[in-house]
Motif scaffolding. Structure first.
Motif, PDB file in Angstrom:
ATOM      1  N   GLU A  75       6.943  77.148  37.747  1.00  0.00           N
ATOM      2  CA  GLU A  75       7.426  77.511  39.074  1.00  0.00           C
ATOM      3  C   GLU A  75       7.443  76.327  40.043  1.00  0.00           C
ATOM      4  OE1 GLU A  75       6.009  80.428  42.651  1.00  0.00           O
ATOM      5  OE2 GLU A  75       5.808  81.173  40.595  1.00  0.00           O
ATOM      6  N   SER A  76       6.393  75.527  40.041  1.00  0.00           N
ATOM      7  CA  SER A  76       6.308  74.425  41.009  1.00  0.00           C
ATOM      8  C   SER A  76       7.358  73.339  40.754  1.00  0.00           C
ATOM      9  CB  SER A  76       4.913  73.807  41.007  1.00  0.00           C
ATOM     10  OG  SER A  76       4.613  73.271  39.751  1.00  0.00           O
ATOM     11  N   LEU A  77       7.872  73.260  39.530  1.00  0.00           N
ATOM     12  CA  LEU A  77       8.927  72.289  39.219  1.00  0.00           C
ATOM     13  C   LEU A  77      10.320  72.898  39.334  1.00  0.00           C
ATOM     14  CD1 LEU A  77       7.377  70.631  36.016  1.00  0.00           C
ATOM     15  CD2 LEU A  77       7.545  69.613  38.309  1.00  0.00           C
ATOM     16  N   GLY A  78      10.374  74.224  39.313  1.00  0.00           N
ATOM     17  CA  GLY A  78      11.671  74.911  39.370  1.00  0.00           C
ATOM     18  C   GLY A  78      12.403  74.896  38.040  1.00  0.00           C
ATOM     19  N   ARG A  79      11.716  74.504  36.997  1.00  0.00           N
ATOM     20  CA  ARG A  79      12.267  74.445  35.637  1.00  0.00           C
ATOM     21  C   ARG A  79      11.125  74.125  34.690  1.00  0.00           C
ATOM     22  NH1 ARG A  79      15.772  69.122  36.940  1.00  0.00           N
ATOM     23  NH2 ARG A  79      14.246  68.260  38.350  1.00  0.00           N
ATOM     24  N   SER A  80      11.431  73.978  33.429  1.00  0.00           N
ATOM     25  CA  SER A  80      10.376  73.623  32.480  1.00  0.00           C
ATOM     26  C   SER A  80      10.032  72.148  32.620  1.00  0.00           C
ATOM     27  CB  SER A  80      10.825  73.915  31.042  1.00  0.00           C
ATOM     28  OG  SER A  80      11.863  73.032  30.661  1.00  0.00           O
ATOM     29  N   PRO A  81       8.798  71.777  32.325  1.00  0.00           N
ATOM     30  CA  PRO A  81       8.427  70.357  32.398  1.00  0.00           C
ATOM     31  C   PRO A  81       9.316  69.461  31.525  1.00  0.00           C
ATOM     32  CG  PRO A  81       6.461  71.695  32.328  1.00  0.00           C
ATOM     33  CD  PRO A  81       7.620  72.614  32.079  1.00  0.00           C
ATOM     34  N   ILE A  82       9.711  69.928  30.351  1.00  0.00           N
ATOM     35  CA  ILE A  82      10.561  69.088  29.506  1.00  0.00           C
ATOM     36  C   ILE A  82      11.927  68.878  30.150  1.00  0.00           C
ATOM     37  CG2 ILE A  82      11.496  70.901  28.014  1.00  0.00           C
ATOM     38  CD1 ILE A  82      10.439  67.379  26.898  1.00  0.00           C
ATOM     39  N   ASP A  83      12.454  69.892  30.816  1.00  0.00           N
ATOM     40  CA  ASP A  83      13.731  69.725  31.528  1.00  0.00           C
ATOM     41  C   ASP A  83      13.587  68.720  32.669  1.00  0.00           C
ATOM     42  OD1 ASP A  83      15.157  71.434  29.883  1.00  0.00           O
ATOM     43  OD2 ASP A  83      14.864  73.183  31.180  1.00  0.00           O
ATOM     44  N   ALA A  84      12.444  68.757  33.341  1.00  0.00           N
ATOM     45  CA  ALA A  84      12.189  67.790  34.415  1.00  0.00           C
ATOM     46  C   ALA A  84      12.085  66.378  33.844  1.00  0.00           C
ATOM     47  CB  ALA A  84      10.923  68.170  35.179  1.00  0.00           C
ATOM     48  N   LEU A  85      11.426  66.223  32.696  1.00  0.00           N
ATOM     49  CA  LEU A  85      11.342  64.905  32.063  1.00  0.00           C
ATOM     50  C   LEU A  85      12.733  64.408  31.660  1.00  0.00           C
ATOM     51  CD1 LEU A  85       8.194  65.257  29.752  1.00  0.00           C
ATOM     52  CD2 LEU A  85       8.392  63.920  31.867  1.00  0.00           C
ATOM     53  N   LEU A  86      13.527  65.294  31.107  1.00  0.00           N
ATOM     54  CA  LEU A  86      14.883  64.919  30.699  1.00  0.00           C
ATOM     55  C   LEU A  86      15.733  64.506  31.897  1.00  0.00           C
ATOM     56  CD1 LEU A  86      15.477  67.695  28.035  1.00  0.00           C
ATOM     57  CD2 LEU A  86      15.414  65.220  27.588  1.00  0.00           C
ATOM     58  N   ALA A  87      15.412  65.060  33.069  1.00  0.00           N
ATOM     59  CA  ALA A  87      16.155  64.731  34.294  1.00  0.00           C
ATOM     60  C   ALA A  87      15.574  63.491  34.984  1.00  0.00           C
ATOM     61  CB  ALA A  87      16.137  65.924  35.246  1.00  0.00           C
ATOM     62  N   GLY A  88      14.532  62.894  34.394  1.00  0.00           N
ATOM     63  CA  GLY A  88      13.979  61.667  34.955  1.00  0.00           C
ATOM     64  C   GLY A  88      12.876  61.861  35.977  1.00  0.00           C
ATOM     65  N   LYS A  90       9.493  62.192  35.656  1.00  0.00           N
ATOM     66  CA  LYS A  90       8.214  62.128  34.959  1.00  0.00           C
ATOM     67  C   LYS A  90       7.028  62.105  35.913  1.00  0.00           C
ATOM     68  CE  LYS A  90       7.824  57.168  34.172  1.00  0.00           C
ATOM     69  NZ  LYS A  90       7.784  56.107  33.165  1.00  0.00           N
ATOM     70  N   SER A  91       7.168  61.498  37.087  1.00  0.00           N
ATOM     71  CA  SER A  91       6.037  61.435  38.026  1.00  0.00           C
ATOM     72  C   SER A  91       5.593  62.820  38.462  1.00  0.00           C
ATOM     73  CB  SER A  91       6.402  60.604  39.251  1.00  0.00           C
ATOM     74  OG  SER A  91       6.632  59.273  38.887  1.00  0.00           O
ATOM     75  N   SER A  92       6.543  63.677  38.791  1.00  0.00           N
ATOM     76  CA  SER A  92       6.176  65.029  39.239  1.00  0.00           C
ATOM     77  C   SER A  92       5.574  65.840  38.093  1.00  0.00           C
ATOM     78  CB  SER A  92       7.367  65.755  39.858  1.00  0.00           C
ATOM     79  OG  SER A  92       8.442  65.824  38.955  1.00  0.00           O
ATOM     80  N   VAL A  93       6.061  65.639  36.878  1.00  0.00           N
ATOM     81  CA  VAL A  93       5.509  66.360  35.726  1.00  0.00           C
ATOM     82  C   VAL A  93       4.081  65.889  35.456  1.00  0.00           C
ATOM     83  CG1 VAL A  93       5.722  66.723  33.233  1.00  0.00           C
ATOM     84  CG2 VAL A  93       7.758  66.788  34.687  1.00  0.00           C
ATOM     85  N   ARG A  94       3.864  64.597  35.462  1.00  0.00           N
ATOM     86  CA  ARG A  94       2.523  64.068  35.182  1.00  0.00           C
ATOM     87  C   ARG A  94       1.546  64.398  36.299  1.00  0.00           C
ATOM     88  NH1 ARG A  94       4.147  58.326  32.386  1.00  0.00           N
ATOM     89  NH2 ARG A  94       5.279  59.274  30.659  1.00  0.00           N
TER      90      ARG A  94
END
Length: 101
Positions: A75-88, A90-94
């Motif tokens: 929820e906090s990313l608005g998508r899955s962490p892997i989708d966020a990583l694929l979109a570049g 990585k800082s928000s995921v980590r």
């Protein structure tokens, strides 16, 4: 492993090293070792995956748990962490992964 060797176009020893060094992570819960295909981009491990895997392992996640977390909607990313990583992103995921310890 044979499929992974073919997809990465690398010898088995190199593929095992990529897994041992956390460039890729997989699971045997289906009975055979498998790496989610989304972790491989253009025939190479997703570059931002390694650091994220290490952060999650440091937080106590098993390989199965970290795969589940990476693939589930966050929820906090608005998508899955892997989708966020694929979109570049990585800082928000980590940053989020560090809070899970």
């Amino acid at each position: 492993m044979p499929d992974l060797v073919e997809v990465l176009d690398e010898p088995l020893g190199r593929v095992r090293r990529l897994i041992d060094e956390h460039y890729l992570v997989g699971s045997t819960r289906s009975g055979v070792f498998a790496v989610p295909s989304v972790f491989i981009v253009d025939g190479h491990p997703l570059s931002s995956l390694r650091g994220t895997v290490i952060v999650l392992q440091d937080a106590g996640f098993t390989d199965d748990e970290l795969i589940d977390w990476l693939l589930a909607d966050e929820e906090s990313l608005g998508r899955s962490p892997i989708d966020a990583l694929l979109a570049g992103h990585k800082s928000s995921v980590r940053r989020l992964a560090r809070t899970l310890a």
